[in-house]
Design a protein around this motif. Sequence first.
Motif, PDB file in Angstrom:
ATOM      1  N   SER A  66      26.390  65.521  -4.802  1.00  0.00           N
ATOM      2  CA  SER A  66      26.066  66.034  -6.123  1.00  0.00           C
ATOM      3  C   SER A  66      24.554  66.130  -6.296  1.00  0.00           C
ATOM      4  CB  SER A  66      26.651  65.114  -7.200  1.00  0.00           C
ATOM      5  OG  SER A  66      26.288  65.542  -8.490  1.00  0.00           O
ATOM      6  N   GLY A  67      24.094  67.267  -6.796  1.00  0.00           N
ATOM      7  CA  GLY A  67      22.659  67.458  -7.011  1.00  0.00           C
ATOM      8  C   GLY A  67      21.878  67.719  -5.746  1.00  0.00           C
ATOM      9  N   ALA A  68      22.564  68.074  -4.656  1.00  0.00           N
ATOM     10  CA  ALA A  68      21.871  68.335  -3.384  1.00  0.00           C
ATOM     11  C   ALA A  68      22.171  69.754  -2.913  1.00  0.00           C
ATOM     12  CB  ALA A  68      22.285  67.326  -2.319  1.00  0.00           C
ATOM     13  N   TRP A  69      21.221  70.324  -2.193  1.00  0.00           N
ATOM     14  CA  TRP A  69      21.368  71.662  -1.622  1.00  0.00           C
ATOM     15  C   TRP A  69      21.050  71.582  -0.137  1.00  0.00           C
ATOM     16  CZ3 TRP A  69      23.348  75.443  -4.646  1.00  0.00           C
ATOM     17  CH2 TRP A  69      23.333  75.209  -6.025  1.00  0.00           C
ATOM     18  N   TYR A  70      21.956  72.098   0.690  1.00  0.00           N
ATOM     19  CA  TYR A  70      21.777  72.077   2.137  1.00  0.00           C
ATOM     20  C   TYR A  70      21.521  73.518   2.569  1.00  0.00           C
ATOM     21  CZ  TYR A  70      23.398  67.456   1.247  1.00  0.00           C
ATOM     22  OH  TYR A  70      23.491  66.184   0.738  1.00  0.00           O
ATOM     23  N   ASP A  71      20.249  73.826   2.842  1.00  0.00           N
ATOM     24  CA  ASP A  71      19.765  75.202   2.878  1.00  0.00           C
ATOM     25  C   ASP A  71      19.566  75.781   4.265  1.00  0.00           C
ATOM     26  OD1 ASP A  71      19.477  75.302   0.012  1.00  0.00           O
ATOM     27  OD2 ASP A  71      17.653  74.111   0.233  1.00  0.00           O
ATOM     28  N   GLU A  72      18.967  75.005   5.156  1.00  0.00           N
ATOM     29  CA  GLU A  72      18.522  75.544   6.436  1.00  0.00           C
ATOM     30  C   GLU A  72      19.022  74.666   7.577  1.00  0.00           C
ATOM     31  OE1 GLU A  72      14.287  76.020   6.487  1.00  0.00           O
ATOM     32  OE2 GLU A  72      14.190  76.655   4.405  1.00  0.00           O
ATOM     33  N   MET A  73      19.047  75.269   8.769  1.00  0.00           N
ATOM     34  CA  MET A  73      19.555  74.557   9.933  1.00  0.00           C
ATOM     35  C   MET A  73      18.755  74.957  11.162  1.00  0.00           C
ATOM     36  SD  MET A  73      23.286  75.056  11.691  1.00  0.00           S
ATOM     37  CE  MET A  73      22.981  76.815  11.630  1.00  0.00           C
ATOM     38  N   MET A  74      18.581  73.990  12.055  1.00  0.00           N
ATOM     39  CA  MET A  74      17.973  74.216  13.366  1.00  0.00           C
ATOM     40  C   MET A  74      18.861  73.593  14.437  1.00  0.00           C
ATOM     41  SD  MET A  74      15.077  75.853  13.129  1.00  0.00           S
ATOM     42  CE  MET A  74      13.550  76.088  12.218  1.00  0.00           C
ATOM     43  N   VAL A  75      18.787  74.136  15.648  1.00  0.00           N
ATOM     44  CA  VAL A  75      19.468  73.553  16.797  1.00  0.00           C
ATOM     45  C   VAL A  75      18.438  73.334  17.894  1.00  0.00           C
ATOM     46  CG1 VAL A  75      21.194  73.886  18.597  1.00  0.00           C
ATOM     47  CG2 VAL A  75      21.702  74.591  16.253  1.00  0.00           C
ATOM     48  N   SER A  76      18.360  72.080  18.372  1.00  0.00           N
ATOM     49  CA  SER A  76      17.443  71.725  19.464  1.00  0.00           C
ATOM     50  C   SER A  76      18.199  70.856  20.448  1.00  0.00           C
ATOM     51  CB  SER A  76      16.226  70.977  18.921  1.00  0.00           C
ATOM     52  OG  SER A  76      15.385  70.544  19.980  1.00  0.00           O
ATOM     53  N   GLY A  77      18.400  71.354  21.677  1.00  0.00           N
ATOM     54  CA  GLY A  77      19.200  70.599  22.635  1.00  0.00           C
ATOM     55  C   GLY A  77      20.596  70.409  22.078  1.00  0.00           C
ATOM     56  N   ASN A  78      21.068  69.162  22.050  1.00  0.00           N
ATOM     57  CA  ASN A  78      22.381  68.849  21.506  1.00  0.00           C
ATOM     58  C   ASN A  78      22.283  68.242  20.114  1.00  0.00           C
ATOM     59  OD1 ASN A  78      23.778  69.758  23.797  1.00  0.00           O
ATOM     60  ND2 ASN A  78      23.463  67.806  24.847  1.00  0.00           N
TER      61      ASN A  78
END
Length: 669
Positions: free
Chosen positions: A176-188
Amino acid sequence: MSWLLKALAGMVMCGGWLVAQAQAQAQAQGEAFTPAGNLTAFADEVALQAWFEPFVVERRRREEERLRQEEERRLRQEEVRKKWEAENPGKTWASRPNPPAPTAMAMAAPAPAAAGASESITNNQTAGVDEGGIVKVHGKHLVILRRGRLFTVDVERYQLLPVSSINAYAPDVSPSGAWYDEMMVSGNTVAVIGYSYARGGTELGLFNIDEAGKLSYRATYHVRSSDYYSSRNYASRLIGSELILYTPIPLNVWHADPAARLPAMRRWQPGATAADFKRIADATRIYRTDEPLNPQEGITLHTIVRCDLARPELDCRSSAVLGPPGRVFYVSSRAVYVWTTRNQRDAASGRVASHSAVFRLPLDGAAPSMLKTQGSPIDQMSFLEGDDGYLNVLLRANGNGDGMWRGEGSGGNLSLLRVPVRDFGDGQTRAGEQAYTRLPAAGDGSLQNRFVGQRLLYGAGSGWRRPAPGTMGQLQVVHVADRARTETLTLPHGVDRIEALGADAVAVGTDGQDLHFSSVQLAPRARVAGRYVQAQAAQGETRSHGFFYKPDDAASGVVGLPVRGAGQGGYRQLWDEPAGMLYLRSSSLKLSGIGSLASRPGIGRDDGCRASCTDWYGNARPIFLRNRVFALLGYELVEGRILTAPGSSGRLVETRRISFAPGSADYPH
């Protein structure tokens, strides 16, 4: 044999000369990117606290004044009470009739709103600098961030197979009250970057991904910051395995303990408290200038956090510079740039002037440097650190950075700043007037801009607003090395997007009814080389990642862009999936449609969303991966195949699609 010895000696001498030339060029290039000086950091924690001390003293003075005024009001009220009770024997103050409520004042109506090393599938600004997005590649899988959850889809052997899904937040945390906006992938490692209003900072979630595409939760970290959101920019970058975050921290210097807002990070655990935060920048990594800062206008600690995702335990460190709140964040292959802006109104003339500065934080960890400037960039696309050692920035007279939606509404005259990086220094140097070149106006609307090679392109369109019928526009093309040379191209549409097509460009926009693509040849002189019109359509995504150009060779390639119905404003991307993904063939800049992949409305509408239920970063992306063509359309992943025939541009046909929405029949249970 003498001739052979002479020949060998000549080759050795020539080789030595070539090596010396290469070393001289490398040294010259290194010097071109070496600032003349560096900013001064606080010597130690004592010096940092001493800087805060005047504000702490002022806070105490204000608090004492507030208490004094409250006591005066209490005494005056007591006198009124005693007088009233003396004039009304037998009655008490509490029983007196209440005074009539004041008449409400008429209020004006609010003004309308202002207009792992793998193949990259992200439309990044700078080669080698990945940007946080909603879909990335890991081996044979696509990793997708959607409405607070992570999903993986196996795309090997010409299949689409949903594999795994997991919440993009810790198992024991409320989203609640959080936003999950961006993502990166590095190795595993999959890193999810979000912002929690409830926990008051940037949230970094780490997840494991194995070769089979299975996701598992690892850890969550909180980094002190304010909301980093920008309608155009991205808060994270990835170079190699190093994650770079921009985490601005507003400093309330009147707070009882301003040091409690300095850069810090904690690992999330149940029952975590503010005491769990540990500093990640000591006083010697916090830099200042001689520019006065006014707490009434706001002070921000512009913080760059760098984390090595290759380490088993997350290792983060940061550097920060003190400045005013307005900002734009840009990352080149060599440095991080933060542009700060303070708008001040002149009391006599009433005019607003921008007092600006640009900070340069080298990626090698060297001390930052700074240059005093004027104006404000529109967004990150306004920057280019060239290989020639110059920083080029498109500026607008009245702007305040690209935080939130500010990039959509900047105004004022335009100019191009071009300065050598070596002019940066200890904060006392100001860019000279000769470094600025006045540029032609862009027209009305939301300004779009981009550097393509040694050209700066800009124009205006409808942006997030609903387009007006009959919209036309101009595209300005500026020669960066010869700033006096500007070319104007008149277009039968507005400019809502500018993208590179190899060494050339394409301008995309609407005339209020149809969606236009105008390919632009940039050299030797700018000209419109081709056009394509998609009837009754508008672009379905405003962010840079909504577009992708996949070159086949130096002269041809395929373009992908989400589209939606005619006349719809860009704001619709927050809630609605686009009508589909449109694909064009560019052949020597001649554009032709090869087909589209349509979306199905309503897929995943009842997904039980608990976080990030508004698509602030969009929901559709064209994907070109290993000679295959995909479209991410909300919860659907669709694949197409381009059928080619001699003398034709090709035809795109759909081959398969899946829904990875929670509860979908396509998903393994």
